[in-house]
Design an enzyme around this catalytic site. Structure first.
Site, PDB file in Angstrom:
ATOM      1  N   ALA A  49      24.326  39.241  41.438  1.00 13.07           N
ATOM      2  CA  ALA A  49      24.749  40.146  41.545  1.00 13.07           C
ATOM      3  C   ALA A  49      24.618  41.542  40.361  1.00 13.07           C
ATOM      4  O   ALA A  49      25.276  41.513  39.021  1.00 13.07           O
ATOM      5  CB  ALA A  49      25.947  40.902  42.585  1.00 13.07           C
ATOM      6  N   HIS A  54      25.855  41.418  31.745  1.00 17.09           N
ATOM      7  CA  HIS A  54      24.934  39.435  32.430  1.00 17.09           C
ATOM      8  C   HIS A  54      23.815  39.203  31.013  1.00 17.09           C
ATOM      9  O   HIS A  54      24.233  38.362  30.757  1.00 17.09           O
ATOM     10  CB  HIS A  54      24.798  39.487  33.568  1.00 17.09           C
ATOM     11  CG  HIS A  54      26.531  40.078  34.876  1.00 17.09           C
ATOM     12  ND1 HIS A  54      25.788  40.530  35.754  1.00 17.09           N
ATOM     13  CD2 HIS A  54      26.989  38.806  34.500  1.00 17.09           C
ATOM     14  CE1 HIS A  54      27.177  40.323  36.100  1.00 17.09           C
ATOM     15  NE2 HIS A  54      27.398  39.731  35.665  1.00 17.09           N
ATOM     16  N   GLN A  78      38.129  30.588  43.314  1.00 19.84           N
ATOM     17  CA  GLN A  78      38.484  31.847  42.062  1.00 19.84           C
ATOM     18  C   GLN A  78      39.084  33.033  43.163  1.00 19.84           C
ATOM     19  O   GLN A  78      39.408  34.098  42.475  1.00 19.84           O
ATOM     20  CB  GLN A  78      37.796  31.764  41.091  1.00 19.84           C
ATOM     21  CG  GLN A  78      36.995  32.817  41.434  1.00 19.84           C
ATOM     22  CD  GLN A  78      35.784  33.104  39.565  1.00 19.84           C
ATOM     23  OE1 GLN A  78      35.053  31.777  39.615  1.00 19.84           O
ATOM     24  NE2 GLN A  78      35.700  33.696  39.080  1.00 19.84           N
ATOM     25  N   LYS A 168      34.778  41.557  28.400  1.00 20.56           N
ATOM     26  CA  LYS A 168      35.668  42.561  29.899  1.00 20.56           C
ATOM     27  C   LYS A 168      36.328  41.321  30.966  1.00 20.56           C
ATOM     28  O   LYS A 168      37.607  42.166  31.420  1.00 20.56           O
ATOM     29  CB  LYS A 168      34.338  42.147  30.353  1.00 20.56           C
ATOM     30  CG  LYS A 168      34.396  42.749  32.061  1.00 20.56           C
ATOM     31  CD  LYS A 168      34.346  43.957  32.656  1.00 20.56           C
ATOM     32  CE  LYS A 168      34.994  44.483  34.266  1.00 20.56           C
ATOM     33  NZ  LYS A 168      34.559  43.860  34.981  1.00 20.56           N
ATOM     34  N   ASP A 169      36.233  40.538  30.442  1.00 23.64           N
ATOM     35  CA  ASP A 169      37.257  39.305  31.073  1.00 23.64           C
ATOM     36  C   ASP A 169      37.903  38.795  29.893  1.00 23.64           C
ATOM     37  O   ASP A 169      37.886  37.353  30.445  1.00 23.64           O
ATOM     38  CB  ASP A 169      36.643  38.535  32.169  1.00 23.64           C
ATOM     39  CG  ASP A 169      35.606  39.226  33.747  1.00 23.64           C
ATOM     40  OD1 ASP A 169      35.965  39.914  34.074  1.00 23.64           O
ATOM     41  OD2 ASP A 169      34.630  39.185  33.367  1.00 23.64           O
ATOM     42  N   SER A 204      29.777  46.341  35.826  1.00 25.02           N
ATOM     43  CA  SER A 204      30.817  45.125  36.906  1.00 25.02           C
ATOM     44  C   SER A 204      30.234  45.224  38.337  1.00 25.02           C
ATOM     45  O   SER A 204      29.600  46.373  38.807  1.00 25.02           O
ATOM     46  CB  SER A 204      32.289  45.280  37.486  1.00 25.02           C
ATOM     47  OG  SER A 204      32.535  44.533  38.183  1.00 25.02           O
ATOM     48  N   SER A 205      29.689  43.898  38.748  1.00 20.17           N
ATOM     49  CA  SER A 205      28.760  43.701  40.203  1.00 20.17           C
ATOM     50  C   SER A 205      29.423  43.986  40.879  1.00 20.17           C
ATOM     51  O   SER A 205      28.852  44.390  42.055  1.00 20.17           O
ATOM     52  CB  SER A 205      28.839  41.977  40.699  1.00 20.17           C
ATOM     53  OG  SER A 205      28.704  41.162  39.303  1.00 20.17           O
ATOM     54  N   ARG A 206      30.381  44.644  41.031  1.00 17.95           N
ATOM     55  CA  ARG A 206      31.753  44.688  42.130  1.00 17.95           C
ATOM     56  C   ARG A 206      31.828  46.874  42.708  1.00 17.95           C
ATOM     57  O   ARG A 206      31.637  47.681  42.876  1.00 17.95           O
ATOM     58  CB  ARG A 206      32.969  44.644  42.089  1.00 17.95           C
ATOM     59  CG  ARG A 206      33.573  43.499  42.497  1.00 17.95           C
ATOM     60  CD  ARG A 206      35.159  43.415  42.502  1.00 17.95           C
ATOM     61  NE  ARG A 206      36.205  42.147  42.570  1.00 17.95           N
ATOM     62  CZ  ARG A 206      36.165  41.433  42.307  1.00 17.95           C
ATOM     63  NH1 ARG A 206      35.325  41.742  40.797  1.00 17.95           N
ATOM     64  NH2 ARG A 206      36.239  40.354  42.697  1.00 17.95           N
TER      65      ARG A 206
END
Ligand code: AMP
Length: 299
Positions: A49, A54, A78, A168-169, A204-206
């Site tokens: 996504a 990315h 995960q 981001k993470d 974010s993909s979310r």
């Protein structure tokens, strides 16, 4: 019209066949020809996504290396929440198109769960010197064991020279660095800056699950982080945390899961400021059952 649709989908399928490796054996065969020539391999692990965040990692890898591999794999181990795993967006065809828009020569690895786990979809246990017990680790039990398991397996398959992860993470980035150190893996980890929407929302993909109003209002997350950073110049970590909690308590759209100011290296919560340490704020927020995280450097 029907014929046209058929041609388009055939064309798409052909693209997938040409570019996407789905088995370890196929990809390893291709990569062997690269490592034999001593060329460098850059690697970008993702769950698909894809968005511009990315793609920025991909662009960095292309700049730094002779070849770039991207993996697209929604890693079940995960996820501590089955609903989140079920609803995670899966958009392989558009992902392939986006990757092609960056470069035609990127190798795509999109394996099945069976291919990665051989019927045993469980994580190994890792000791990341306590990094795994903070923030995301507290709220998503087992998450970093899942991350460690899949990243190690992917590194073994791809054997990258450099691997690219987003800030981001940030906790994940530090954990991957620890994984490499502890397991003595031969790969250099490169941290990449956060890409944001115009209103400051971290990509974010979310975000694809947010409606327009939620997306617009989600600017509260980054705006609060910016204010928190400003306040941290004169106020204690505790006072800044109180400000953030108060801000979110006034919102009826967003629920704060956690806000932490932590040492960038150890990820241990800041109780009293130490000017020799680098601090960073971390936040997790729910909107309509969708979990969003963000982070900002306080230095
Ligand atoms: P994901 O597909 O969410 O697992 O992310 C794959 C990689 O992209 C991870 O290293 C993330 O940290 C990175 N990433 C995700 N969102 C962003 C962003 N907004 N900016 C930069 N990197 C990102």
């Amino acid at each position: 019209m029907q014929l046209f649709t058929k041609i388009v989908s055939l064309h798409r399928i052909t693209n997938l066949f040409v570019m996407v490796f789905t088995t370890e054996a196929e990809l390893s065969n291709r990569l062997k020809t690269i490592s034999d020539t001593q060329k460098t391999i850059g690697f970008v692990p993702t769950m698909g996504a894809l968005h511009d965040g990315h793609l920025s990692l991909l662009k960095q890898s292309i700049k730094d290396n002779h070849f770039t591999v991207i993996s697209i794999f929604v890693n079940p181990t995960q996820f501590n929440n089955t609903e989140d795993l079920k609803k995670y967006p899966r958009t392989l065809e558009t992902d392939v198109e986006k990757i092609k828009s960056v470069s035609d020569s990127i190798l795509i690895f999109a394996p099945s769960v069976e291919e990665m786990y051989h019927g045993k979809t469980i994580s190994k246990k890792f000791d990341f010197d306590g990094l795994e017990n903070q923030m995301e680790g507290k709220f998503r039990p087992g998450h970093f064991d899942g991350v460690g398991t899949i990243v190690k397996r992917l590194f073994e398959i791809v054997k990258p020279t450099k691997a690219y992860f987003g800030e981001k993470d940030f906790q994940q980035l530090q954990i991957i660095r620890k994984l490499v150190e502890k397991e003595k893996l031969k790969v250099e980890i490169i941290g990449c800056p956060i890409f944001r929407e115009k209103n400051g929302l971290a990509m974010s993909s979310r975000n694809a699950r947010l409606n327009d109003v939620e997306k617009k209002e989600a600017s509260i997350i980054y705006n609060t982080l910016i204010k928190a950073k400003e306040y941290f110049g004169t106020k204690s970590a505790n006072e800044v945390s109180k400000f953030v909690k108060k801000t979110f308590s006034k919102s009826n759209m967003f629920d704060l899961e956690y806000f932490e100011i932590a040492d960038e290296k150890t990820l241990v919560s800041c109780k009293r400021k130490n000017k020799n340490k680098k601090y960073r704020a971390f936040i997790a927020v729910f909107v309509n059952n969708i979990r969003l995280i963000d982070t900002i450097s306080f230095n």
